[in-house]
Design a protein around this motif. Structure first.
Motif, PDB file in Angstrom:
ATOM      1  N   GLN A 185       0.825  -1.006  -0.349  1.00  0.00           N
ATOM      2  CA  GLN A 185       0.488   0.503   0.132  1.00  0.00           C
ATOM      3  C   GLN A 185       0.768   1.340  -0.049  1.00  0.00           C
ATOM      4  O   GLN A 185       1.902   0.963   0.450  1.00  0.00           O
ATOM      5  CB  GLN A 185      -0.665   0.222   1.081  1.00  0.00           C
ATOM      6  CG  GLN A 185      -2.259  -0.670   1.059  1.00  0.00           C
ATOM      7  CD  GLN A 185      -3.114  -0.459   2.686  1.00  0.00           C
ATOM      8  OE1 GLN A 185      -2.542  -0.720   3.416  1.00  0.00           O
ATOM      9  NE2 GLN A 185      -4.272  -0.564   2.004  1.00  0.00           N
ATOM     10  N   LEU A 186       0.302   2.240  -0.578  1.00  0.00           N
ATOM     11  CA  LEU A 186       1.267   3.848  -0.383  1.00  0.00           C
ATOM     12  C   LEU A 186       1.161   4.478   0.911  1.00  0.00           C
ATOM     13  O   LEU A 186      -0.110   3.241   1.840  1.00  0.00           O
ATOM     14  CB  LEU A 186       0.473   4.368  -1.183  1.00  0.00           C
ATOM     15  CG  LEU A 186       0.849   4.476  -2.585  1.00  0.00           C
ATOM     16  CD1 LEU A 186      -0.245   5.334  -3.675  1.00  0.00           C
ATOM     17  CD2 LEU A 186       2.173   4.549  -2.761  1.00  0.00           C
ATOM     18  N   ASN A 187       1.902   4.725   1.182  1.00  0.00           N
ATOM     19  CA  ASN A 187       1.161   5.793   2.811  1.00  0.00           C
ATOM     20  C   ASN A 187       0.078   6.171   2.859  1.00  0.00           C
ATOM     21  O   ASN A 187      -0.334   7.041   1.508  1.00  0.00           O
ATOM     22  CB  ASN A 187       2.006   6.373   3.394  1.00  0.00           C
ATOM     23  CG  ASN A 187       3.021   7.468   2.440  1.00  0.00           C
ATOM     24  OD1 ASN A 187       1.671   8.429   1.979  1.00  0.00           O
ATOM     25  ND2 ASN A 187       4.057   7.641   1.858  1.00  0.00           N
ATOM     26  N   GLN A 188      -0.224   6.732   4.482  1.00  0.00           N
ATOM     27  CA  GLN A 188      -1.703   7.100   4.256  1.00  0.00           C
ATOM     28  C   GLN A 188      -1.516   8.375   2.989  1.00  0.00           C
ATOM     29  O   GLN A 188      -2.713   8.919   3.209  1.00  0.00           O
ATOM     30  CB  GLN A 188      -2.177   7.554   5.920  1.00  0.00           C
ATOM     31  CG  GLN A 188      -3.684   7.947   6.081  1.00  0.00           C
ATOM     32  CD  GLN A 188      -4.477   6.985   5.706  1.00  0.00           C
ATOM     33  OE1 GLN A 188      -4.233   5.722   5.804  1.00  0.00           O
ATOM     34  NE2 GLN A 188      -5.482   7.336   5.140  1.00  0.00           N
ATOM     35  N   ILE A 193      -4.241  11.601  -1.692  1.00  0.00           N
ATOM     36  CA  ILE A 193      -4.144  12.648  -2.523  1.00  0.00           C
ATOM     37  C   ILE A 193      -4.630  11.713  -3.968  1.00  0.00           C
ATOM     38  O   ILE A 193      -4.882  12.608  -5.270  1.00  0.00           O
ATOM     39  CB  ILE A 193      -2.735  13.033  -2.491  1.00  0.00           C
ATOM     40  CG1 ILE A 193      -1.786  13.542  -1.276  1.00  0.00           C
ATOM     41  CG2 ILE A 193      -2.010  13.400  -4.068  1.00  0.00           C
ATOM     42  CD1 ILE A 193      -0.412  14.060  -1.225  1.00  0.00           C
ATOM     43  N   MET A 194      -4.161  10.152  -3.920  1.00  0.00           N
ATOM     44  CA  MET A 194      -4.676   9.872  -5.022  1.00  0.00           C
ATOM     45  C   MET A 194      -5.458   9.801  -5.213  1.00  0.00           C
ATOM     46  O   MET A 194      -6.654   9.504  -6.191  1.00  0.00           O
ATOM     47  CB  MET A 194      -4.211   8.609  -5.201  1.00  0.00           C
ATOM     48  CG  MET A 194      -2.870   8.367  -5.272  1.00  0.00           C
ATOM     49  SD  MET A 194      -1.819   8.929  -6.875  1.00  0.00           S
ATOM     50  CE  MET A 194      -2.976   7.068  -8.301  1.00  0.00           C
ATOM     51  N   LEU A 195      -6.819   8.949  -3.980  1.00  0.00           N
ATOM     52  CA  LEU A 195      -8.360   9.329  -4.075  1.00  0.00           C
ATOM     53  C   LEU A 195      -8.540  10.389  -4.080  1.00  0.00           C
ATOM     54  O   LEU A 195     -10.045  10.451  -4.724  1.00  0.00           O
ATOM     55  CB  LEU A 195      -8.218   8.990  -2.638  1.00  0.00           C
ATOM     56  CG  LEU A 195      -8.112   7.086  -2.222  1.00  0.00           C
ATOM     57  CD1 LEU A 195      -7.815   7.009  -1.032  1.00  0.00           C
ATOM     58  CD2 LEU A 195      -9.071   6.353  -2.924  1.00  0.00           C
TER      59      LEU A 195
END
Length: 208
Positions: A185-188, A193-195
């Motif tokens: 997973q990416l960091n939170q 930012i992506m979402l």
């Protein structure tokens, strides 16, 4: 006037039941169908090989259920391919038994390399092979579905895509549960930012 050889070349073979053959197919459609059906045969034959070596009863159960379902799917597609008509057994819906829980994160392990003999192959290997098979057939169904001319065959192939996706997801969940398929997973902050990178479009100004 056509000569005798030309007339004979245009005749149907004596053993071909003309009342059961549909000519409602284009050349591209026929070629894509052959490639798809051949791929499904390959999947079913590969499953036969894996069944002899799988040790985990849960994975063997997945293989048997998927093999049985895929055989019916194959028969349905072949029947409609040959007749151009609705098949005697319509498209079914595959139902997996795995839960939808996914374990995220990575754990370091031994670097992998190709096995040097069949005796080294494990259930991790066989479940990976099965996942490659189902994902390949899912792609083949999708590619073939958009090339179909016959409306019955097009619908059957299109309706079969979700079943192969479900089989693939079932195998992914099995692998993930057993630590064979890890999901980073990416960091939170980066995930947020992506979402938030998109917003809905207004629908009131659609062209008429």
């Amino acid at each position: 006037m056509p000569n005798q050889n030309q007339m004979q070349g245009n005749q149907m073979p004596q053993n071909m039941p003309t009342n059961q053959i549909s000519h409602n197919h284009g050349a591209h459609e026929l070629l894509d169908s052959h490639e798809l059906i051949g791929g499904m045969i390959g999947m079913l034959e590969q499953y036969q090989l894996y069944d002899q070596h799988i040790q985990d009863q849960e994975l063997k159960d997945i293989l048997n259920r998927q093999s049985s379902f895929a055989t019916q799917m194959y028969n349905t597609i072949v029947e409609s391919f040959q007749t151009g008509q609705d098949p005697s057994t319509p498209t079914q819906q595959y139902k997996m038994k795995q839960s939808n829980e996914v374990t995220y994160g990575l754990q370091a392990g031994q670097p992998k390399k190709p096995k040097q003999s069949v005796n080294e192959l494990t259930d991790e290997c066989y479940s990976s092979f099965m996942l490659c098979q189902t994902k390949s057939i899912a792609s083949a169904l999708t590619m073939a579905g958009v090339e179909m001319n016959n409306p019955v065959l097009r619908r059957i192939i299109a309706d079969s895509v979700p079943n192969m996706i479900e089989m693939s997801y079932e195998l992914f969940l099995y692998q993930n549960k057993n630590g064979y398929y890890q999901v980073p997973q990416l960091n939170q902050q980066d995930m947020n930012i992506m979402l938030q990178a998109y917003t809905k479009a207004p629908q009131g100004n659609m062209p008429h």
